[in-house]
Motif scaffolding. Sequence first.
Motif, PDB file in Angstrom:
ATOM      1  N   UNK A 141       0.925  -1.120  -0.078  1.00  0.00           N
ATOM      2  CA  UNK A 141      -0.008   0.147  -0.079  1.00  0.00           C
ATOM      3  C   UNK A 141       0.967   1.281  -0.066  1.00  0.00           C
ATOM      4  N   UNK A 142       0.625   2.315  -0.910  1.00  0.00           N
ATOM      5  CA  UNK A 142       1.230   3.494  -0.854  1.00  0.00           C
ATOM      6  C   UNK A 142       0.532   4.532  -0.193  1.00  0.00           C
ATOM      7  N   UNK A 143       1.161   5.146   0.801  1.00  0.00           N
ATOM      8  CA  UNK A 143       0.477   6.451   1.405  1.00  0.00           C
ATOM      9  C   UNK A 143       1.421   7.631   1.068  1.00  0.00           C
ATOM     10  N   UNK A 144       0.592   8.471   0.672  1.00  0.00           N
ATOM     11  CA  UNK A 144       1.486   9.745   0.151  1.00  0.00           C
ATOM     12  C   UNK A 144       1.075  10.827   1.110  1.00  0.00           C
ATOM     13  N   UNK A 145       2.449  11.498   1.521  1.00  0.00           N
ATOM     14  CA  UNK A 145       2.336  12.423   2.406  1.00  0.00           C
ATOM     15  C   UNK A 145       3.818  12.543   3.231  1.00  0.00           C
ATOM     16  N   UNK A 146       3.683  13.350   4.443  1.00  0.00           N
ATOM     17  CA  UNK A 146       4.626  13.179   5.254  1.00  0.00           C
ATOM     18  C   UNK A 146       4.200  13.100   6.640  1.00  0.00           C
ATOM     19  N   UNK A 180       3.358  -1.222   3.699  1.00  0.00           N
ATOM     20  CA  UNK A 180       3.107   0.121   3.287  1.00  0.00           C
ATOM     21  C   UNK A 180       4.233   0.691   2.938  1.00  0.00           C
ATOM     22  N   UNK A 181       4.109   1.455   2.107  1.00  0.00           N
ATOM     23  CA  UNK A 181       5.337   2.435   1.691  1.00  0.00           C
ATOM     24  C   UNK A 181       4.767   4.051   1.821  1.00  0.00           C
ATOM     25  N   UNK A 182       5.393   4.685   2.607  1.00  0.00           N
ATOM     26  CA  UNK A 182       5.342   6.147   2.857  1.00  0.00           C
ATOM     27  C   UNK A 182       5.866   6.783   1.536  1.00  0.00           C
ATOM     28  N   UNK A 183       5.204   7.529   0.660  1.00  0.00           N
ATOM     29  CA  UNK A 183       5.992   8.212  -0.484  1.00  0.00           C
ATOM     30  C   UNK A 183       5.749   9.651  -0.089  1.00  0.00           C
ATOM     31  N   UNK A 184       7.088  10.228   0.313  1.00  0.00           N
ATOM     32  CA  UNK A 184       7.356  11.575   0.656  1.00  0.00           C
ATOM     33  C   UNK A 184       6.478  12.561  -0.345  1.00  0.00           C
ATOM     34  N   UNK A 185       5.652  13.262   0.263  1.00  0.00           N
ATOM     35  CA  UNK A 185       4.830  14.162  -0.532  1.00  0.00           C
ATOM     36  C   UNK A 185       4.591  15.454   0.336  1.00  0.00           C
ATOM     37  N   UNK A 186       5.226  16.563  -0.018  1.00  0.00           N
ATOM     38  CA  UNK A 186       5.041  17.790   0.822  1.00  0.00           C
ATOM     39  C   UNK A 186       3.726  18.697   0.682  1.00  0.00           C
ATOM     40  N   UNK A 187       3.625  19.569   1.359  1.00  0.00           N
ATOM     41  CA  UNK A 187       2.295  20.530   1.165  1.00  0.00           C
ATOM     42  C   UNK A 187       2.186  21.236  -0.097  1.00  0.00           C
TER      43      UNK A 187
END
Length: 206
Positions: free
Chosen positions: A5-10, A29-36
């Motif tokens: 599962x990919x979670x986009x965010x910080x 899951x994988x946290x996909x670094x995505x800033x504001x």
Amino acid sequence: MPGPVKIYGIPRSRAFRCLMAAEEARVEYELVPTDFTEGAKSAAFRAINPNAKIPALVDGDTVLFESLAINLYLLRKYGDLWPRTIEDEGRVFQWTLWTATEIEPVQMQWAYNTFVRPADQRDPALAAAGAEKLKAALVVLETCLAGRDHLLGAAYSVADLQLSCVLYTAWFNGFDLAPFPQVKAWLDRCLNRPAALRARNMREAA
């Protein structure tokens, strides 16, 4: 074989809530670094979430936005926290909607004007008004927690996760919970669970 599962965010965003849910669900899951800013506004991310806001989730062909909706999905599909009865499922939806309507707006009014915005952009009157409205909601929660350890009874559930992951903001940032001992004890239990601590470590180290 499907990937994680990919979670986009910080972590220092509403994605923290989804990290808590993913940790509780024990899903890969994988946290996909995505800033504001650049990340959320990019064309690639807008294809996932046209609102250009974090978090978002991709699980195979399933794409979702809105943190609390993502949590409902993760905990319904994975793990063992989803309630076994329709009645308790209804209570999960009740507490999730209550969190979104009665807690988050007033908590953020307090937070923005207490520590989030630069000091010269804060309005003490708005902070105080938000705090009073949050206290009124916490009176309700204090009453509902009387005589029970968790929202649906003795066991921790999705309902507890949904509300506690949002109230983390007040709990961690020094909101006065002394008038609400049941709420304080409940938040301490929820936010010091091993899964919550793993998510908190990501957020608090960021």
